[in-house]
Write a protein that holds these residues in place. Structure first.
Motif, PDB file in Angstrom:
ATOM      1  N   GLU A 185       9.639 -29.401 -37.907  1.00  0.00           N
ATOM      2  CA  GLU A 185       9.522 -29.075 -39.142  1.00  0.00           C
ATOM      3  C   GLU A 185      10.215 -30.220 -39.909  1.00  0.00           C
ATOM      4  O   GLU A 185       9.693 -30.248 -41.079  1.00  0.00           O
TER       5      GLU A 185
ATOM      6  N   GLY B 298       8.342 -31.909 -42.971  1.00  0.00           N
ATOM      7  CA  GLY B 298       8.694 -31.649 -44.377  1.00  0.00           C
ATOM      8  C   GLY B 298       8.815 -33.135 -45.050  1.00  0.00           C
ATOM      9  O   GLY B 298       8.673 -33.200 -46.158  1.00  0.00           O
TER      10      GLY B 298
ATOM     11  N   ARG C 189       5.450 -34.176 -45.979  1.00  0.00           N
ATOM     12  CA  ARG C 189       5.205 -33.258 -47.261  1.00  0.00           C
ATOM     13  C   ARG C 189       5.647 -33.759 -48.644  1.00  0.00           C
ATOM     14  O   ARG C 189       5.077 -33.895 -49.423  1.00  0.00           O
ATOM     15  N   ARG C 190       7.165 -34.075 -48.355  1.00  0.00           N
ATOM     16  CA  ARG C 190       7.542 -34.496 -49.439  1.00  0.00           C
ATOM     17  C   ARG C 190       7.143 -36.046 -49.902  1.00  0.00           C
ATOM     18  O   ARG C 190       6.967 -36.352 -51.206  1.00  0.00           O
TER      19      ARG C 190
END
Length: 179
Positions: free
Chosen positions: A23, A27, A30-31
């Motif tokens: 994760e 993450g 994604r950012r």
């Protein structure tokens, strides 16, 4: 290599991750994509990540696919079995002799908690002896589900041809680890 590319690569390679515990890497990606209006981030129900590059009005380029794992062998905290003693599940295939006495760190409540492996529980899986779990003495309590990895500070980052090499300082198990 451009400094910004180097920073991104080192950031990715030092995130807490273990098999089925990806994760933090997802993450970060994604950012990264959210900060770029021309990049579209998608994740399927299996955890696979897909980035699409938008090429102007109504045009979308072929997706960029991560075809490698977004993890490496690591630990997942199971529970505290004493005020400073942690039991953790091992996720990966590394010989048992590399564990006892080695430094570990767990990412718990937004910070790293350091510790030392005190013992291992082993079992035979697919005909090979492997570590199933560890007990570690830790500096502070660790939340269940926290991701752990060996403590191997980064010494330097180089490239060999087109391949990146992250050199780590100190002992990780036996010998120096080169990722």
């Amino acid at each position: 290599m451009k400094p910004s590319y180097r920073k991104t690569l080192v950031d990715l390679l030092t995130l807490p991750t273990a098999p089925l515990c990806e994760e933090y890497v997802v993450g970060y990606i994604r950012r990264w994509a959210d900060q770029r209006p021309g990049i579209e981030f998608k994740q399927d129900e299996y955890g696979n990540v897909r980035l699409r590059v938008k090429r102007g009005p109504g045009r979308v380029a072929a997706p960029v696919m991560f075809s490698a794992h977004m993890d490496h062998p690591g630990f997942e905290a199971e529970r505290m079995i004493g005020p400073r003693r942690l039991k953790a599940v091992w996720r990966g295939w590394v010989a048992p002799e590399y564990f006892r006495g080695t430094g570990v760190r767990f990412f718990s409540d937004g910070r790293w908690v350091r510790g030392t492996v005190k013992s291992t529980r082993t079992g035979v899986v697919r005909g090979r002896l492997r570590v199933l779990s560890i007990v570690a003495d830790v500096k502070a309590p660790v939340e269940p589900g926290s991701i752990g990895m060996w403590t191997c500070p980064i010494r330097s980052f180089t490239t060999r041809g087109s391949s990146p090499w992250l050199r780590r300082r100190g002992r990780c198990g036996r010998g120096t680890v080169r990722s």
